[in-house]
Structure formats: structure tokens, C-alpha cells
Design an enzyme around this catalytic site. Structure first.
Site, PDB file in Angstrom:
ATOM      1  N   GLU A  63     -21.505  27.865  30.534  1.00 41.22           N
ATOM      2  CA  GLU A  63     -21.876  28.544  29.295  1.00 41.22           C
ATOM      3  C   GLU A  63     -20.739  28.412  28.271  1.00 41.22           C
ATOM      4  O   GLU A  63     -19.591  28.780  28.565  1.00 41.22           O
ATOM      5  CB  GLU A  63     -22.169  30.029  29.566  1.00 41.22           C
ATOM      6  CG  GLU A  63     -22.887  30.675  28.400  1.00 41.22           C
ATOM      7  CD  GLU A  63     -23.210  32.151  28.640  1.00 41.22           C
ATOM      8  OE1 GLU A  63     -23.640  32.806  27.698  1.00 41.22           O
ATOM      9  OE2 GLU A  63     -23.007  32.628  29.782  1.00 41.22           O
ATOM     10  N   THR A 100     -16.595  26.912  32.024  1.00 39.34           N
ATOM     11  CA  THR A 100     -17.789  27.077  32.854  1.00 39.34           C
ATOM     12  C   THR A 100     -18.976  26.580  32.019  1.00 39.34           C
ATOM     13  O   THR A 100     -18.821  26.342  30.812  1.00 39.34           O
ATOM     14  CB  THR A 100     -17.982  28.558  33.250  1.00 39.34           C
ATOM     15  OG1 THR A 100     -18.027  29.338  32.052  1.00 39.34           O
ATOM     16  CG2 THR A 100     -16.862  29.054  34.153  1.00 39.34           C
ATOM     17  N   ILE A 133     -20.210  19.562  23.288  1.00 42.30           N
ATOM     18  CA  ILE A 133     -20.768  20.449  24.310  1.00 42.30           C
ATOM     19  C   ILE A 133     -20.959  19.616  25.567  1.00 42.30           C
ATOM     20  O   ILE A 133     -21.470  18.488  25.512  1.00 42.30           O
ATOM     21  CB  ILE A 133     -22.089  21.058  23.816  1.00 42.30           C
ATOM     22  CG1 ILE A 133     -21.774  22.046  22.689  1.00 42.30           C
ATOM     23  CG2 ILE A 133     -22.840  21.743  24.960  1.00 42.30           C
ATOM     24  CD1 ILE A 133     -22.966  22.654  22.024  1.00 42.30           C
ATOM     25  N   GLU A 180      -1.380  29.213  19.061  1.00 46.54           N
ATOM     26  CA  GLU A 180      -1.906  28.334  20.115  1.00 46.54           C
ATOM     27  C   GLU A 180      -0.817  27.421  20.663  1.00 46.54           C
ATOM     28  O   GLU A 180      -0.778  27.136  21.860  1.00 46.54           O
ATOM     29  CB  GLU A 180      -3.058  27.485  19.555  1.00 46.54           C
ATOM     30  CG  GLU A 180      -4.285  28.311  19.225  1.00 46.54           C
ATOM     31  CD  GLU A 180      -5.480  27.466  18.810  1.00 46.54           C
ATOM     32  OE1 GLU A 180      -5.297  26.457  18.096  1.00 46.54           O
ATOM     33  OE2 GLU A 180      -6.604  27.827  19.218  1.00 46.54           O
ATOM     34  N   HIS A 212      -9.985  28.244  22.663  1.00 46.18           N
ATOM     35  CA  HIS A 212     -10.996  28.579  21.649  1.00 46.18           C
ATOM     36  C   HIS A 212     -10.347  29.509  20.629  1.00 46.18           C
ATOM     37  O   HIS A 212      -9.721  30.505  21.008  1.00 46.18           O
ATOM     38  CB  HIS A 212     -12.199  29.265  22.306  1.00 46.18           C
ATOM     39  CG  HIS A 212     -13.247  29.641  21.314  1.00 46.18           C
ATOM     40  ND1 HIS A 212     -14.097  28.717  20.747  1.00 46.18           N
ATOM     41  CD2 HIS A 212     -13.563  30.837  20.749  1.00 46.18           C
ATOM     42  CE1 HIS A 212     -14.890  29.332  19.884  1.00 46.18           C
ATOM     43  NE2 HIS A 212     -14.590  30.609  19.868  1.00 46.18           N
ATOM     44  N   GLY A 230      -5.112  17.003  17.202  1.00 45.58           N
ATOM     45  CA  GLY A 230      -4.352  16.927  18.449  1.00 45.58           C
ATOM     46  C   GLY A 230      -3.042  17.678  18.441  1.00 45.58           C
ATOM     47  O   GLY A 230      -2.141  17.361  19.229  1.00 45.58           O
TER      48      GLY A 230
HETATM   49  C1  GRF Z   1      -7.688  24.568  17.736  1.00 47.41           C
HETATM   50  O1  GRF Z   1      -7.637  25.644  16.849  1.00 47.41           O
HETATM   51  C2  GRF Z   1      -8.498  24.913  18.949  1.00 47.41           C
HETATM   52  O2  GRF Z   1      -8.504  26.267  19.266  1.00 47.41           O
HETATM   53  C3  GRF Z   1      -9.898  24.517  18.538  1.00 47.41           C
HETATM   54  O3  GRF Z   1      -9.737  23.396  17.712  1.00 47.41           O
HETATM   55  C4  GRF Z   1      -8.446  23.385  17.147  1.00 47.41           C
HETATM   56  C5  GRF Z   1      -7.847  22.082  17.535  1.00 47.41           C
HETATM   57  O4  GRF Z   1      -6.687  21.786  16.821  1.00 47.41           O
HETATM   58  N1  GRF Z   1     -10.708  24.311  19.703  1.00 47.41           N
HETATM   59  P1  GRF Z   1      -5.795  20.549  17.278  1.00 47.41           P
HETATM   60  O5  GRF Z   1      -6.684  19.319  17.325  1.00 47.41           O
HETATM   61  O6  GRF Z   1      -5.202  20.869  18.624  1.00 47.41           O
HETATM   62  O7  GRF Z   1      -4.748  20.423  16.218  1.00 47.41           O
END
Ligand code: GRF
Length: 209
Positions: free
Chosen positions: A143, A141, A92, A174, A109, A12
């Protein structure tokens, strides 16, 4: 005031980055809830500590994907979300679920989409000899990992990188990118009109290096 519901499955850290930016920058939004499909997701405790409502919809307690998705939708809708934010949510989702939140569900992602959809993105980027890796925020979306791209951040792949060292570099990016994008959404800055190409209304850079 926009209601944001964030879905997680684990650590998280992206959820926390969004919650912290929302509070620190005074967005016209609140994290209405953090919901996990895993009861032991570490992020649940962090969210609760911030005073955010939490809920668990355990996928193992449901007979099939349809039953799980229906229960998850009920849990989400109880918080009247304007936006659903997937942040490390490792399930999914069915077409019905995705369509229910069409245009108001984002995902992050850990690759520069459309490269490396699916799992093990860092390992695959290293094995492919990529010199850049990164992360993508996109609209969800049906897919998997294919929705319109909102923003991307690139990081270098360095000699000697392991999955772990590259993941750490991507995750740091991120934590800058995802709060920025969610804030744009809250402020109505994103223009969805362009046939799958999402623009920023004021021309802000939708990339980060
Ligand atoms: C992140 O790298 C995100 O891109 C991927 O899973 C990871 C989640 O990390 N989908 P966190 O749980 O937000 O620390």
C-alpha cells in the site's frame, strides 16, 4: 559488506547524501548502483561522477507496469542488493515487485505519515494550516506510503512559506535523516520484530526536530 541499490527519478539529492555519508563514515556498505526510470535524471551524472555504477530502466519503454517492474527487478538483482533504497523514485510499484524485496526496501516520503500520502505534500500541509511538516522513512509495503515507520523528522511551517521554501526545509532534514536510517539498517540496529513497529535496538531517537 552490504550492497545498496538506490532508485531515483530526478535530482537525487538524498541519494548523494547517502553516498557521501557511506564514504565519509566508512560504513560496511557500498552503493552498488543507482538506477533511474528516467534517462535524464540529474542524479545519474552525480552518481557516475562519484564512480558509482548507474543504469536506466525507462518505464516508457515497457508495455505495462508488470513488464517495467520485471525489467527493473532484473536490473536491481544484477547488483545483488542487500537493501533497495527508494530516494525520490516516482513510480508506483506492483505487489509482486514489493514482495520480492519484502523487509529490505526503504522509502522516504516528504510528510509526517500517515498524514499526506501521495503527491503535493507540501502544498497540502500549507493549505491545511499545519504548523509542523516533515518527512518519514518507512519500509515499503504494497500500500502506497503506508509501510512501517522507521524514523521521522519534523520541521516548522512558517508564515509565508511557499511550496518551494517548505520543500527546501524538509529536504535539508531528509539529508540528515535518510543516511542515518540507512546506516542503522547496515549496522543491523533496526528491530523489525514488533508487528509493524520498528524499534532501534540501542534506543537511538527515531525522530529529529
Ligand atoms: C524528496 O523530498 C523525497 O522525500 C521525495 O522526493 C524528493 C526527492 O528529492 N520522495 P531528491 O531526488 O532526493 O533530491
Amino acid at each position: 559488506m552490504k550492497n545498496l541499490v538506490i532508485l531515483i527519478s530526478g535530482r537525487g539529492s538524498n541519494m548523494m547524501a547517502i553516498a557521501e555519508a557511506c564514504a565519509a563514515e566508512g560504513w560496511n556498505a557500498r552503493i552498488a548502483a543507482v538506477i533511474s526510470n528516467k534517462p535524464d535524471a540529474a542524479g545519474l551524472a552525480d552518481a557516475a561522477q562519484r564512480g558509482i555504477a548507474t543504469a536506466v530502466v525507462d518505464h516508457r519503454a515497457h508495455a505495462d507496469r508488470a513488464a517495467f517492474d520485471a525489467a527493473l527487478a532484473d536490473a536491481i538483482d544484477a547488483f545483488e542488493p542487500d537493501l533497495v533504497v527508494l530516494a525520490g523514485f516516482m513510480r508506483i510499484l506492483s505487489v509482486e515487485f514489493v514482495n520480492r524485496y519484502a523487509g529490505r526496501m526503504l522509502n522516504i516520503h516528504p510528510s509526517l505519515l500517515p498524514a499526506f500520502t501521495g503527491l503535493h505534500t507540501h502544498r497540502r500541509a500549507i493549505d491545511a494550516g499545519c504548523k509542523l511538516a516533515g518527512t518519514t522513512v518507512h519500509v515499503v509495503t504494497p500500500e502506497l506510503d503506508h509501510g512501517p515507520i522507521v524514523a521521522q523528522a519534523a520541521v516548522p511551517v512558517l508564515e509565508g512559506d511557499t511550496e518551494e521554501t517548505l520543500a527546501a526545509r524538509v529536504t535539508a532534514a531528509e539529508h540528515i535523516l535518510y543516511p542515518r536510517v540507512v546506516r542503522w539498517w547496515v549496522e543491523g540496529k533496526l528491530d523489525f520484530a514488533g508487528a509493524g513497529r520498528i524499534a532501534h535496538r540501542s534506543g537511538a531517537a527515531q525522530w529529529l526536530v
